[in-house]
Scaffold this active site. Structure first.
Site, PDB file in Angstrom:
ATOM      1  N   ASN A  25       6.349  -0.202  -0.488  1.00 53.57           N
ATOM      2  CA  ASN A  25       5.612  -1.331   0.106  1.00 53.57           C
ATOM      3  C   ASN A  25       6.583  -2.493   0.246  1.00 53.57           C
ATOM      4  OD1 ASN A  25       5.560  -3.093  -2.331  1.00 53.57           O
ATOM      5  ND2 ASN A  25       4.299  -1.433  -3.140  1.00 53.57           N
ATOM      6  N   ASP A  35       6.105   6.551  -4.275  1.00 51.33           N
ATOM      7  CA  ASP A  35       6.823   5.372  -4.794  1.00 51.33           C
ATOM      8  C   ASP A  35       6.827   5.420  -6.326  1.00 51.33           C
ATOM      9  OD1 ASP A  35       6.400   1.770  -4.113  1.00 51.33           O
ATOM     10  OD2 ASP A  35       8.089   2.924  -4.864  1.00 51.33           O
ATOM     11  N   THR A 119       0.975   8.300   5.142  1.00 54.17           N
ATOM     12  CA  THR A 119      -0.188   9.214   5.266  1.00 54.17           C
ATOM     13  C   THR A 119      -0.999   9.309   3.986  1.00 54.17           C
ATOM     14  OG1 THR A 119       1.044  11.179   4.562  1.00 54.17           O
ATOM     15  CG2 THR A 119       1.086  10.632   6.924  1.00 54.17           C
TER      16      THR A 119
HETATM   17  N1  APR Z   1       7.067  14.040  -3.489  1.00 56.10           N
HETATM   18  C1  APR Z   1       6.830  14.112  -2.155  1.00 56.10           C
HETATM   19  N2  APR Z   1       5.748  13.559  -1.574  1.00 56.10           N
HETATM   20  C2  APR Z   1       4.859  12.929  -2.384  1.00 56.10           C
HETATM   21  C3  APR Z   1       5.052  12.810  -3.786  1.00 56.10           C
HETATM   22  C4  APR Z   1       6.206  13.408  -4.334  1.00 56.10           C
HETATM   23  N3  APR Z   1       6.481  13.353  -5.633  1.00 56.10           N
HETATM   24  N4  APR Z   1       3.984  12.119  -4.302  1.00 56.10           N
HETATM   25  C5  APR Z   1       3.175  11.835  -3.268  1.00 56.10           C
HETATM   26  N5  APR Z   1       3.690  12.319  -2.114  1.00 56.10           N
HETATM   27  C6  APR Z   1       3.144  12.272  -0.749  1.00 56.10           C
HETATM   28  C7  APR Z   1       1.671  12.009  -0.607  1.00 56.10           C
HETATM   29  O1  APR Z   1       0.938  13.213  -0.842  1.00 56.10           O
HETATM   30  C8  APR Z   1       1.620  11.593   0.856  1.00 56.10           C
HETATM   31  O2  APR Z   1       1.619  12.761   1.686  1.00 56.10           O
HETATM   32  O3  APR Z   1       3.751  11.160  -0.085  1.00 56.10           O
HETATM   33  C9  APR Z   1       2.967  10.871   1.075  1.00 56.10           C
HETATM   34  C10 APR Z   1       2.865   9.357   1.197  1.00 56.10           C
HETATM   35  O4  APR Z   1       1.765   8.884   0.427  1.00 56.10           O
HETATM   36  P1  APR Z   1       1.896   7.550  -0.475  1.00 56.10           P
HETATM   37  O5  APR Z   1       2.854   7.798  -1.573  1.00 56.10           O
HETATM   38  O6  APR Z   1       0.510   7.123  -0.813  1.00 56.10           O
HETATM   39  O7  APR Z   1       2.601   6.494   0.507  1.00 56.10           O
HETATM   40  P2  APR Z   1       1.983   5.628   1.716  1.00 56.10           P
HETATM   41  O8  APR Z   1       0.768   6.259   2.310  1.00 56.10           O
HETATM   42  O9  APR Z   1       3.162   5.340   2.596  1.00 56.10           O
HETATM   43  O10 APR Z   1       1.495   4.290   0.989  1.00 56.10           O
HETATM   44  C11 APR Z   1       2.485   3.450   0.471  1.00 56.10           C
HETATM   45  O11 APR Z   1       1.460   3.420  -1.670  1.00 56.10           O
HETATM   46  O12 APR Z   1       2.423   4.050  -3.621  1.00 56.10           O
HETATM   47  C12 APR Z   1       2.109   2.961  -2.847  1.00 56.10           C
HETATM   48  O13 APR Z   1       3.828   1.364  -3.356  1.00 56.10           O
HETATM   49  C13 APR Z   1       3.339   2.237  -2.355  1.00 56.10           C
HETATM   50  O14 APR Z   1       2.088   0.385  -1.529  1.00 56.10           O
HETATM   51  C14 APR Z   1       2.797   1.555  -1.143  1.00 56.10           C
HETATM   52  C15 APR Z   1       1.833   2.579  -0.583  1.00 56.10           C
END
Ligand code: APR
Length: 169
Positions: A25, A35, A119
């Site tokens: 973020n 993240d 996503t």
């Molecule tokens: N490895 C690979 N992919 C992952 C992992 C992992 N360890 N953990 C989660 N994911 C996938 C999720 O299943 C999803 O398909 O990463 C993708 C992105 O999802 P999010 O992590 O929720 O990221 P996003 O939708 O871009 O939202 C970002 O979420 O975690 C917070 O700080 C971050 O505020 C920001 C927001």
């Protein structure tokens, strides 16, 4: 499909690549999802370095070391929150992928892995996000020889199926 593109269902924190991309973020202060996983695996030094970066705009990306991760670097990309599709979300997501690739080239990196940016928590429709990811990466690879491999590190079966179908077509 471009021979340099690989699709793997995996926890991105396990990958031994030059850079893994974080779906961050704009504060770059960590969070949940990928993240959270990246910060947990890298250790607290990652947050300390992120705090020196003064945040990151949506659609942009910034690079840090990877500390305890097997990767060499983390490229923190900030994707858009989905608000229905009429607020430039597609362009911002495209930019987040492209800026990550540009930063990889600037740092002479050869291998890079992406999660499915925006996503999860940010609610971007998975199929549309996958189309943007694949076309942006494919277009960039056709213009830049330096990158040797791009891995799409999917984390769930829905994304695995979506990417499989799109990469085959
Ligand atoms: N490895 C690979 N992919 C992952 C992992 C992992 N360890 N953990 C989660 N994911 C996938 C999720 O299943 C999803 O398909 O990463 C993708 C992105 O999802 P999010 O992590 O929720 O990221 P996003 O939708 O871009 O939202 C970002 O979420 O975690 C917070 O700080 C971050 O505020 C920001 C927001």
């Amino acid at each position: 499909m471009n021979a340099k593109i690989k699709l793997i269902k995996t926890d991105i924190t396990k990958l031994h690549v030059n850079a893994i991309v974080n779906a961050a973020n704009s504060s770059l202060r960590g969070g949940g999802g990928v993240d959270g996983a990246i910060h947990r695996a890298a250790g607290r030094q990652l947050l300390n370095e992120c705090k020196t970066l003064n945040g990151c705009a949506t659609g942009d990306a910034k690079i840090t070391a990877a500390y305890k991760l097997p990767a060499n670097y983390v490229i923190h990309a900030v994707g858009p929150v989905w608000h229905g599709g009429k607020y430039g979300e597609a362009d911002k997501l495209r930019s987040a992928y492209r800026r990550s690739l540009e930063i990889a080239v600037e740092n002479n990196l050869k291998t890079i892995a992406f999660p499915n940016i925006s996503t999860g928590v940010y609610g971007f429709p998975k199929k549309q996000a996958a189309e943007i990811a694949i076309t942006t990466v494919s277009d960039f690879l056709s213009e830049n020889e330096q990158i040797e491999q791009v891995i799409f590190a999917v984390f769930d079966d829905e994304n695995l199926q979506i990417y499989n179908e799109l990469l085959r077509s």
